[in-house]
Scaffold this active site. Structure first.
Site, PDB file in Angstrom:
ATOM      1  N   ASP A   6       0.863  -1.186   0.000  1.00 36.24           N
ATOM      2  CA  ASP A   6       0.000   0.000   0.000  1.00 36.24           C
ATOM      3  C   ASP A   6       0.899   1.234   0.000  1.00 36.24           C
ATOM      4  OD1 ASP A   6      -1.666   2.114   0.654  1.00 36.24           O
ATOM      5  OD2 ASP A   6      -2.135   1.389   2.665  1.00 36.24           O
ATOM      6  N   LYS A  13       3.081   1.007   3.195  1.00 35.17           N
ATOM      7  CA  LYS A  13       2.863  -0.071   4.160  1.00 35.17           C
ATOM      8  C   LYS A  13       3.011  -1.397   3.427  1.00 35.17           C
ATOM      9  CE  LYS A  13      -0.578   2.655   6.665  1.00 35.17           C
ATOM     10  NZ  LYS A  13      -1.034   3.524   5.577  1.00 35.17           N
ATOM     11  N   ASP A  95      -7.304   3.712  -2.133  1.00 35.39           N
ATOM     12  CA  ASP A  95      -7.488   3.635  -0.686  1.00 35.39           C
ATOM     13  C   ASP A  95      -8.941   3.835  -0.305  1.00 35.39           C
ATOM     14  OD1 ASP A  95      -7.198   6.212  -1.698  1.00 35.39           O
ATOM     15  OD2 ASP A  95      -6.129   6.983   0.050  1.00 35.39           O
ATOM     16  N   ASP A 116     -12.004   8.137   6.380  1.00 38.25           N
ATOM     17  CA  ASP A 116     -10.561   7.909   6.400  1.00 38.25           C
ATOM     18  C   ASP A 116      -9.871   9.248   6.646  1.00 38.25           C
ATOM     19  OD1 ASP A 116      -7.904   7.284   5.994  1.00 38.25           O
ATOM     20  OD2 ASP A 116      -8.265   6.030   4.240  1.00 38.25           O
TER      21      ASP A 116
END
Length: 243
Positions: A6, A13, A95, A116
């Site tokens: 990610d 990540k 995302d 988010d």
């Protein structure tokens, strides 16, 4: 094992999942992915998914292209376990969609608002039929603090952490309280408005920024810092056999 990569605006990540369970997550530079080789050597990786919101440099591309397993590059043509009603899917951030997929996967048959709070704050809605209706994008915490400094002549750049009275007692606390409480009130307003339309609404909150909410509001929020990673893993499993 599933390898989840990610690559965000500020950090990358690298996560490992054993089917649906996250085993490890490593935070890395989005310009180098230094941890990738060690992670791959440590685990028995069988397939991978790569999702990025930035243009990758040659170093990162070379590392990803050397992965010795099938790789799913997430884009607007990737098959999803939800119905995407977004009018311009090619412009939809991975995302945002991954967070929606993860929330719907945990509570199928429920109306869900996914918030988010990262570089930007995004608000996404997926209904009880698994239809993603779209969402809104708002400036994130650091973006707001930075904008007040950059677009004015005398306001300082204030750190997000520090004293925060209800009403600012000096310029520093006025900016910090104004920005952070403004975000809290914004999020509260979205939840209140959506729950008025969908009384059984569930709310997921993810991202790197933490905010304070009153006890009543906390009771309707599922906080999950790894929601996007879980969604990417779900998408990878959903596409098993297609890569």
């Amino acid at each position: 094992m599933n390898l989840i990569i990610d690559i965000g605006n500020t950090v990358a990540k690298v996560a490992l999942f054993d089917r649906t369970s996250m085993v490890e997550v490593v935070y890395d530079s989005n310009q180098s992915l230094d941890s990738l080789e060690a992670v791959c050597n440590k685990y028995d990786v069988r397939k991978a998914i790569v999702a990025t919101v930035i243009d990758l440099n040659e170093c990162v591309l070379a590392q990803l292209n050397k992965l010795p397993v099938p790789v799913l590059w997430l884009d607007s043509h990737t098959s999803l376990p939800v119905i995407n009603l977004y009018e311009t899917p090619e412009t939809l951030g991975y995302d945002r969609m991954a967070a929606v997929v993860a929330a719907h996967d945990q509570f199928p048959g429920k109306d869900i608002l996914v918030i988010d709070a990262g570089t930007c704050i995004t608000y996404e809605f997926v209904d009880s039929l698994g239809q993603y209706h779209g969402g809104n994008i708002s400036p994130g915490l650091w973006m707001r603090l930075k904008a007040l400094h950059q677009f004015t002549g005398r306001l300082p750049l204030v750190h997000a952490e520090g004293r925060m009275p209800d009403m600012g007692k000096d310029t520093e606390t006025a900016i910090r309280a104004g920005v952070k409480k403004g975000i809290e009130y914004e999020i509260t307003g979205y939840i209140t408005a959506m729950k008025h339309k969908y009384p059984e609404l569930l709310v997921f909150l993810t991202g790197g920024d933490d905010f304070s909410f009153d006890t009543k509001l906390k009771s309707v929020i599922f906080a999950d810092r790894f929601l996007v990673l879980k969604g990417l893993n779900r998408i990878l499993n959903y596409n098993n056999g297609r890569i």
